[in-house]
Design an enzyme around this catalytic site. Structure first.
Site, PDB file in Angstrom:
ATOM      1  N   LYS A  76       0.807  -1.227   0.000  1.00  0.00           N
ATOM      2  CA  LYS A  76       0.000   0.000   0.000  1.00  0.00           C
ATOM      3  C   LYS A  76       0.840   1.277   0.000  1.00  0.00           C
ATOM      4  CE  LYS A  76      -4.115  -1.928   2.157  1.00  0.00           C
ATOM      5  NZ  LYS A  76      -5.045  -1.924   3.269  1.00  0.00           N
ATOM      6  N   ASP A 112      -9.687   2.574   2.246  1.00  0.00           N
ATOM      7  CA  ASP A 112      -9.706   2.104   3.642  1.00  0.00           C
ATOM      8  C   ASP A 112     -10.110   3.270   4.540  1.00  0.00           C
ATOM      9  OD1 ASP A 112      -8.756  -0.501   3.124  1.00  0.00           O
ATOM     10  OD2 ASP A 112      -6.698   0.246   3.037  1.00  0.00           O
TER      11      ASP A 112
END
Ligand code: NAD
Length: 291
Positions: A76, A112
């Site tokens: 990420k 997220d």
């Protein structure tokens, strides 16, 4: 730019992504929306590809006709330097979990953090955010912290077994959100912090089926505290059971898991998915896998 076509090919790139419920969630919603929507896990560990080759993997995915990919652990952060553009929220966070392959190049987003915020607003709509404690300063905790501060949290305290990690996250958050007061604290201070807090978010792996238990003493829970857990396997963690018994309002980890997928689906297709339908499907999937 989103892809307003009826056919979509999407991937999930990371290590150990095989058991993820995200592909099933996207594909069921794609079918329900009348799309040809194919979403496949791409497990770097199974393919024996080192995570630092994520730039090459993105190039292959694009060349092979993928429209977008979700990116997860451990890529990420490293994926950022391989993108043409990054949305400001993801840039601020320094992490991307959704990459769109557009005519203008690769564009990164982080659903997220937006997913936690949307799930929080949905599940605890009028929760007080003045003083909040975050337990767990890892990747997920960082996305949650940014979301809490964007939602208007005024005083956030970060607690982690790794005290240096908590301190460095608190320093970064304070720089990114100068209007808020952000600090780090140790576990032994929870007995002082929690009685005066509005809410607590738990973001460590404790409580997952393979790490049972509660990360802190549940005797510290009190009726004026809301409690959010981001663990979702199981959905009803020992922490949430203890919180309900103490009279707390609670939010389970399914809200974040569903809304990261809701937000990614919207970015990928340009269509607002049915979040309630995705949530019902997700909860069935978790339930079925638990047996
Ligand atoms: P991570 O490994 O990056 O970070 C975990 C952090 O928790 C570390 O900083 C570690 O020091 C700390 N920690 C571990 N045990 C602890 C304890 N008992 N007390 C205090 N701190 C402790 O992991 P992550 O990617 O941040 O994920 C954490 C958990 O969040 C996962 O296990 C998963 O259950 C959950 N998660 C949920 C979602 C969702 O959509 N609901 C998304 C991502 C992760």
């Amino acid at each position: 730019m989103t892809h307003r076509t009826t056919s979509h090919l999407v991937g999930l790139i990371g290590t150990g992504v095989g058991p993820s419920l995200t592909p099933a969630m996207h594909m069921a919603e794609g079918r329900a929306q009348g799309l040809d929507y194919v979403y496949r896990p791409i497990d770097l560990a199974a393919l024996d590809i080192a995570p630092d080759r994520i730039g090459e993997v993105l190039g292959w995915a694009r060349a092979l006709g993928f429209d977008a990919v979700n990116v997860t652990h451990p890529c990420k952060q490293i994926v950022l330097r391989h993108l043409d553009r990054v949305d400001p929220v993801a840039q601020q966070l320094g992490a991307v979990n959704t990459v769109l392959f557009t005519d203008d190049g690769t564009v990164g987003h982080n659903t997220d953090t937006t997913g936690f915020a949307h799930g929080f607003t949905e599940g605890l709509p009028d929760a007080d955010l003045d003083t909040v404690v975050l337990i767990g300063a890892g990747g997920a905790g960082t996305a949650v912290a940014d979301a809490l501060l964007r939602l208007g949290c005024r005083h956030l305290t970060v607690v982690d077994l790794d005290v240096d990690r908590a301190s460095s996250l608190a320093r970064e958050l304070a720089q990114r959100h100068p209007a808020a007061q952000v600090d780090a604290s140790s576990f032994d201070k929870l007995s002082v912090l929690l009685p005066d807090s509005d809410g607590v978010v738990h973001a460590t792996p404790t409580g997952m089926a393979e790490h049972p238990g509660v990360a802190f003493d549940p005797a510290l829970l009190h009726t004026d505290l809301w409690v959010a857990d981001i663990v979702y396997r199981p959905l009803d963690t020992e922490l949430l059971q203890a919180a309900r018994a103490a009279g707390c309002r609670t939010l389970d980890g399914g809200h974040m898991a569903v809304h990261q997928a809701v937000d990614a689906f919207a970015l990928i297709t340009g269509i607002t998915p049915d979040a309630d339908r995705m949530s019902r499907h997700f909860r069935q999937l978790v339930e079925n896998r638990a047996h």
